[in-house]
Design a protein around this motif. Structure first.
Motif, short mmCIF file in Angstrom:
data_model
loop_
_atom_site.label_atom_id
_atom_site.label_comp_id
_atom_site.label_asym_id
_atom_site.label_seq_id
_atom_site.Cartn_x
_atom_site.Cartn_y
_atom_site.Cartn_z
N ASN A 95 1.29 -3.44 -8.54
CA ASN A 95 0.32 -3.02 -7.53
C ASN A 95 0.72 -3.50 -6.14
O ASN A 95 0.52 -2.79 -5.14
CB ASN A 95 -1.07 -3.54 -7.88
CG ASN A 95 -1.67 -2.85 -9.08
OD1 ASN A 95 -1.30 -1.74 -9.42
ND2 ASN A 95 -2.60 -3.52 -9.75
N GLY A 99 2.45 -0.59 -4.11
CA GLY A 99 1.40 -0.28 -3.14
C GLY A 99 1.86 -0.47 -1.71
O GLY A 99 1.65 0.39 -0.85
N TYR A 186 -4.55 1.09 -4.01
CA TYR A 186 -3.92 -0.03 -3.31
C TYR A 186 -3.09 0.46 -2.12
O TYR A 186 -3.05 -0.19 -1.07
CB TYR A 186 -3.04 -0.82 -4.28
CG TYR A 186 -3.83 -1.57 -5.31
CD1 TYR A 186 -4.42 -2.79 -5.02
CD2 TYR A 186 -4.00 -1.05 -6.60
CE1 TYR A 186 -5.16 -3.47 -5.96
CE2 TYR A 186 -4.74 -1.73 -7.55
CZ TYR A 186 -5.32 -2.94 -7.22
OH TYR A 186 -6.07 -3.62 -8.16
N TYR A 190 -3.49 -0.84 1.81
CA TYR A 190 -2.38 -1.39 2.60
C TYR A 190 -2.04 -0.49 3.78
O TYR A 190 -1.66 -0.97 4.85
CB TYR A 190 -1.15 -1.60 1.71
CG TYR A 190 -1.30 -2.73 0.71
CD1 TYR A 190 -1.61 -4.02 1.14
CD2 TYR A 190 -1.16 -2.51 -0.65
CE1 TYR A 190 -1.76 -5.06 0.23
CE2 TYR A 190 -1.30 -3.54 -1.56
CZ TYR A 190 -1.61 -4.81 -1.12
OH TYR A 190 -1.76 -5.84 -2.02
N MET A 231 -5.72 -9.68 -1.64
CA MET A 231 -5.71 -8.74 -2.77
C MET A 231 -5.14 -9.40 -4.03
O MET A 231 -5.64 -9.18 -5.14
CB MET A 231 -4.88 -7.50 -2.41
CG MET A 231 -5.46 -6.69 -1.28
SD MET A 231 -7.05 -5.94 -1.67
CE MET A 231 -6.58 -4.77 -2.92
N GLN A 235 -7.10 -10.26 -7.65
CA GLN A 235 -6.59 -9.80 -8.95
C GLN A 235 -6.31 -10.98 -9.89
O GLN A 235 -6.52 -10.86 -11.09
CB GLN A 235 -5.32 -8.98 -8.74
CG GLN A 235 -5.56 -7.66 -8.04
CD GLN A 235 -4.27 -6.89 -7.80
OE1 GLN A 235 -3.75 -6.22 -8.68
NE2 GLN A 235 -3.74 -7.00 -6.59
#
Length: 313
Positions: A95, A99, A186, A190, A231, A235
């Motif tokens: 991710n 991302g 994601y 970003y 982020m 997670q």
């Protein structure tokens, strides 16, 4: 009563009267937080009780740590823990890398219409139900009529594979499916941060002879680091929670795949279906929450020691 205490109380009452409209606006959010986040904490008691429906939660006898002992004494304890941690670690890495990479690439698309089209196409899978995704995967990997067996493998002279009976492929299939489904979410987050970077930095870099790679490395990435940290920490806080639908629906509950698809959430669900023990299910949920909380604190402490400005708190 001490004079300082009296003065403090008067100050609190003064602020309540002066900003009463703002506090009233703040009240719905507080009520929502209490009802949805704090009142359900009462259910933590279930993890320490042998719950029966006749006596209810209060009347059921205490079981102490028995529910936790059962959770960790099973032969599958190591397997489900390993799978949960390994998959989520890979998910977090993908991710982040994919991302950020897609966000940077999208930022380079100067045609606004095409940029919006690419964003929409990437974000579309995020809104699909995992049941729909599971059927898409089945259409791709089905033994008899799946696209892989009927088209791609035949093109290269390969033999059909019974994908849903071969555990060795699924540690690669599940991360690919998860990335395909969630990466648009994601990437858009970003991208919003990349778009917010002042263009003057890039203009100055071009004047200094910086290549596109150097602009990404020394301007874009450093500006994204605070968001990347936030982020990633969020997670990490859920690293002991698995996407239940991904591990339950996509492998189609194939018993042959349990060694590589059985995670904490699916294990608790199956155990509850068989035994109906909500105490053990609650114990697993409490265990996940505590471990996630500790991991966030530890990760944030490490980030704070490296760079205080990038820490979450």
């Amino acid at each position: 009563m001490p004079e300082g205490t009296v003065r403090k109380r008067k100050s609190v009452l003064y602020n309540l009267g002066k900003y009463k409209v703002l506090y009233l606006m703040f009240l719905p959010g507080i009520l929502f937080l209490l009802v949805n986040n704090y009142m359900p904490m009462f259910g933590v008691l279930i993890a320490f009780k042998n719950v029966n429906y006749a006596d209810g939660i209060w009347g059921s006898p205490w079981s102490g740590w028995d529910n936790f002992k059962y959770l960790f004494s099973t032969s599958d304890a190591w397997e489900i823990t390993r799978n949960t941690l390994a998959y989520n670690t890979v998910f977090i890495a993908l991710n982040l890398i994919v991302g950020v990479g897609l966000a940077i690439l999208l930022n380079e698309v100067k045609n606004k219409a095409m940029s919006k089209l690419y964003q929409s196409l990437m974000l579309l899978p995020y809104f699909l139900s995992m049941i729909v995704v599971s059927y898409l995967v089945l259409a791709f990997l089905g033994k008899d009529s799946g696209f892989m067996n009927s088209t791609i493998l035949q093109m290269f002279g390969g033999q059909p594979i019974d994908w849903y009976s071969e555990p060795k492929y699924w540690p690669y299939i599940l991360p690919l499916v998860n990335t395909w489904k969630n990466i648009g979410y994601y990437a858009v987050i970003y991208l919003a941060a990349v778009v917010g970077i002042d263009e003057e930095y890039y203009e100055a870099a071009v004047l200094d002879g910086a290549s596109k790679w150097h602009q990404i490395r020394f301007i874009t990435i450093p500006f994204l680091i605070p968001l990347i940290v936030i982020m990633t920490l969020l997670q990490i806080g859920r690293i002991f929670y698995a996407d239940f639908s991904l591990f339950y629906q996509v492998p189609l509950e194939s018993g042959a795949l349990f060694p590589v698809t059985n995670v904490l959430d699916t294990y608790v669900y199956r155990t509850f279906l068989i035994g109906g023990d909500i105490g053990m299910s609650s114990a697993a949920g409490l265990y996940q929450a505590i471990v996630g909380f500790v991991l966030v604190l530890v990760s944030n402490t490490i980030v704070r020691r490296i760079d205080k400005d990038n820490a979450l708190f």
